[in-house]
Design a protein around this motif. Structure first.
Motif, PDB file in Angstrom:
ATOM      1  N   GLU A 176      10.143  55.645   1.693  1.00  0.00           N
ATOM      2  CA  GLU A 176      10.735  56.982   1.690  1.00  0.00           C
ATOM      3  C   GLU A 176      11.906  57.050   2.660  1.00  0.00           C
ATOM      4  OE1 GLU A 176       8.985  61.445   1.412  1.00  0.00           O
ATOM      5  OE2 GLU A 176       8.062  60.100   2.881  1.00  0.00           O
ATOM      6  N   GLN A 177      11.642  56.726   3.892  1.00  0.00           N
ATOM      7  CA  GLN A 177      12.695  56.713   4.897  1.00  0.00           C
ATOM      8  C   GLN A 177      12.193  55.919   6.096  1.00  0.00           C
ATOM      9  OE1 GLN A 177      12.653  61.047   5.542  1.00  0.00           O
ATOM     10  NE2 GLN A 177      11.990  60.669   7.631  1.00  0.00           N
ATOM     11  N   GLU A 178      13.112  55.481   6.921  1.00  0.00           N
ATOM     12  CA  GLU A 178      12.731  54.771   8.140  1.00  0.00           C
ATOM     13  C   GLU A 178      12.395  55.778   9.227  1.00  0.00           C
ATOM     14  OE1 GLU A 178      14.644  50.589   8.896  1.00  0.00           O
ATOM     15  OE2 GLU A 178      16.223  51.941   8.229  1.00  0.00           O
ATOM     16  N   GLN A 179      11.181  55.692   9.758  1.00  0.00           N
ATOM     17  CA  GLN A 179      10.787  56.547  10.871  1.00  0.00           C
ATOM     18  C   GLN A 179      11.581  56.160  12.114  1.00  0.00           C
ATOM     19  OE1 GLN A 179       8.736  58.992  10.593  1.00  0.00           O
ATOM     20  NE2 GLN A 179       8.179  59.572  12.676  1.00  0.00           N
ATOM     21  N   VAL A 180      11.612  54.877  12.369  1.00  0.00           N
ATOM     22  CA  VAL A 180      12.484  54.247  13.364  1.00  0.00           C
ATOM     23  C   VAL A 180      12.949  52.971  12.682  1.00  0.00           C
ATOM     24  CG1 VAL A 180      11.270  55.224  15.351  1.00  0.00           C
ATOM     25  CG2 VAL A 180      10.550  53.029  14.454  1.00  0.00           C
ATOM     26  N   PRO A 181      13.969  52.277  13.210  1.00  0.00           N
ATOM     27  CA  PRO A 181      14.411  51.053  12.537  1.00  0.00           C
ATOM     28  C   PRO A 181      13.265  50.079  12.270  1.00  0.00           C
ATOM     29  CG  PRO A 181      15.985  51.681  14.218  1.00  0.00           C
ATOM     30  CD  PRO A 181      14.817  52.629  14.357  1.00  0.00           C
ATOM     31  N   GLY A 182      13.087  49.724  10.989  1.00  0.00           N
ATOM     32  CA  GLY A 182      12.058  48.764  10.615  1.00  0.00           C
ATOM     33  C   GLY A 182      10.689  49.343  10.367  1.00  0.00           C
ATOM     34  N   LEU A 183      10.512  50.679  10.534  1.00  0.00           N
ATOM     35  CA  LEU A 183       9.220  51.322  10.302  1.00  0.00           C
ATOM     36  C   LEU A 183       9.413  52.432   9.270  1.00  0.00           C
ATOM     37  CD1 LEU A 183       6.250  51.238  11.292  1.00  0.00           C
ATOM     38  CD2 LEU A 183       6.820  53.100  12.852  1.00  0.00           C
ATOM     39  N   TYR A 184       8.816  52.255   8.090  1.00  0.00           N
ATOM     40  CA  TYR A 184       9.076  53.132   6.955  1.00  0.00           C
ATOM     41  C   TYR A 184       7.919  54.092   6.695  1.00  0.00           C
ATOM     42  CZ  TYR A 184      12.749  49.775   5.629  1.00  0.00           C
ATOM     43  OH  TYR A 184      13.859  48.966   5.605  1.00  0.00           O
ATOM     44  N   PHE A 245       2.219  53.822   7.434  1.00  0.00           N
ATOM     45  CA  PHE A 245       3.565  53.291   7.631  1.00  0.00           C
ATOM     46  C   PHE A 245       3.655  51.848   7.155  1.00  0.00           C
ATOM     47  CE2 PHE A 245       3.338  56.634  10.932  1.00  0.00           C
ATOM     48  CZ  PHE A 245       4.497  57.348  10.619  1.00  0.00           C
ATOM     49  N   ALA A 246       4.887  51.405   6.965  1.00  0.00           N
ATOM     50  CA  ALA A 246       5.155  50.006   6.625  1.00  0.00           C
ATOM     51  C   ALA A 246       6.105  49.434   7.663  1.00  0.00           C
ATOM     52  CB  ALA A 246       5.767  49.901   5.234  1.00  0.00           C
ATOM     53  N   HIS A 247       5.700  48.342   8.260  1.00  0.00           N
ATOM     54  CA  HIS A 247       6.494  47.663   9.303  1.00  0.00           C
ATOM     55  C   HIS A 247       7.184  46.461   8.680  1.00  0.00           C
ATOM     56  CE1 HIS A 247       7.213  45.863  13.383  1.00  0.00           C
ATOM     57  NE2 HIS A 247       7.117  44.745  12.684  1.00  0.00           N
ATOM     58  N   GLU A 248       8.509  46.446   8.704  1.00  0.00           N
ATOM     59  CA  GLU A 248       9.249  45.334   8.118  1.00  0.00           C
ATOM     60  C   GLU A 248       9.318  44.170   9.111  1.00  0.00           C
ATOM     61  OE1 GLU A 248      13.480  44.194   5.912  1.00  0.00           O
ATOM     62  OE2 GLU A 248      13.184  46.222   6.701  1.00  0.00           O
ATOM     63  N   PHE A 249       8.727  43.051   8.705  1.00  0.00           N
ATOM     64  CA  PHE A 249       8.695  41.857   9.549  1.00  0.00           C
ATOM     65  C   PHE A 249       9.998  41.085   9.385  1.00  0.00           C
ATOM     66  CE2 PHE A 249       7.056  37.340  10.076  1.00  0.00           C
ATOM     67  CZ  PHE A 249       7.002  37.401  11.458  1.00  0.00           C
ATOM     68  N   LYS A 250      10.611  40.726  10.512  1.00  0.00           N
ATOM     69  CA  LYS A 250      11.896  40.035  10.476  1.00  0.00           C
ATOM     70  C   LYS A 250      11.782  38.581  10.941  1.00  0.00           C
ATOM     71  CE  LYS A 250      14.321  43.652   9.229  1.00  0.00           C
ATOM     72  NZ  LYS A 250      15.297  44.291  10.123  1.00  0.00           N
ATOM     73  N   GLY A 251      10.571  38.135  11.249  1.00  0.00           N
ATOM     74  CA  GLY A 251      10.380  36.759  11.700  1.00  0.00           C
ATOM     75  C   GLY A 251      10.256  35.793  10.535  1.00  0.00           C
TER      76      GLY A 251
END
Length: 297
Positions: A176-184, A245-251
């Protein structure tokens, strides 16, 4: 409430690795010289987890044996003054976390496996860690999810962008939208959609932080994809009544759940393993040269 418990579902039949998994637990297949499940346990420990329940099934006794002590082996290594090997063996027992085991009588999907842990978790938030995914980052992914929970007090699912051709292999989020960068914030969770119907390419990967309310939903969850109880379906229902929430993993993610991913992971890990990295690099360079010559013919 502090997140201190984790579940590792390890009851699958491992059919993609037959015949190796006919008598050996898939989770015990080694990455160079360490079973895949040990990487998962070590990530949990590094993230502050204190208690781990491993959900096993038939032919999975080797998992318990691996984390148990072997006095005869330790005595043999001690008598032969193989100190470093003795430390390696002892480290698989002295992990600094408490391990518990429960058996899933019939494989019936990830949701059903997680439901086996209801009494173990009680009313605490908890982590689910799948053994098919090894994660590498400066901060362990499990710890990243715990850090998010300490801010939001909500369930948080790890996601990662995947190529469109792979979308149908995963649970996918409709962000829907990012709550904070990388957290949707998430509108919906969709289990293994066709790429044409997928709301995004943000795929659910093998780490979940869930609140205990998920268990009531799992108990009433109808079978979904594959006629199994899907955890993604229950999470989607929970999202209707409380934020998930969904946390986008960047590793870096290493998929050891299929043959190519498993071989690739062994190569990647081998290239940083102190005992084999130099020889392996030389071998790969020589092999690449041979392949180039072969393709020119």
């Amino acid at each position: 409430m502090k997140v201190r418990k984790a579940i590792i579902p390890a009851a699958g039949l491992g059919t993609r690795f037959l015949p190796a998994t006919k008598a050996l637990a898939k989770e015990m297949l080694p990455i160079v010289d360490k079973p895949t499940i040990q990487f998962i346990v070590e990530e949990a420990k590094a993230s502050g987890i204190e208690d781990i329940l491993i959900i096993t099934g038939k032919n999975k006794r080797s998992i318990e044996d691996h984390f148990d002590s072997v006095p005869e082996l330790e005595q043999n290594l001690s008598e032969k003054h193989k100190t470093e090997l003795l430390k390696v063996v002892q480290s698989t027992t002295d992990l600094g976390v408490n391990l518990y085991y429960s058996r899933q009588a019939h494989p019936n999907g990830l949701g059903d496996a997680v439901l086996q842990a209801k009494s173990f978790i009680a009313d605490e938030p908890f982590i689910v860690m799948l053994g098919d995914d090894l994660m590498s980052d400066k901060v362990p992914l499990t710890k990243q999810l715990i850090d998010d929970y300490e801010k939001t007090h909500s369930s948080t699912i790890a996601v990662m962008r995947v190529p469109d051709k792979d979308v149908s292999k995963y649970g996918i989020i409709d962000p829907e939208q990012e709550q904070v960068p990388g957290l949707y914030n998430v509108k919906n969770f969709v289990e293994k959609p066709d790429v044409a119907d997928a709301p995004s390419n943000l795929a659910i990967i093998g780490r979940y932080l869930l609140t205990p309310e998920i268990f009531d939903l799992l108990e009433s969850q109808e079978p979904g994809a594959g006629n199994e109880i899907q955890l993604t379906d229950a999470i989607d229902r929970m999202n209707k009544t409380q934020r998930v929430f969904a946390h986008e993993f960047k590793g870096d993610r290493f998929d050891v759940g299929n043959k190519f991913g498993y071989v690739k992971t062994n190569i990647d890990y081998g290239l940083v393993h102190p005992e084999v990295k130099d020889e392996l690099e030389t071998y790969i360079l020589d092999l690449a040269e041979k392949i180039q010559k072969k393709n020119k013919k």
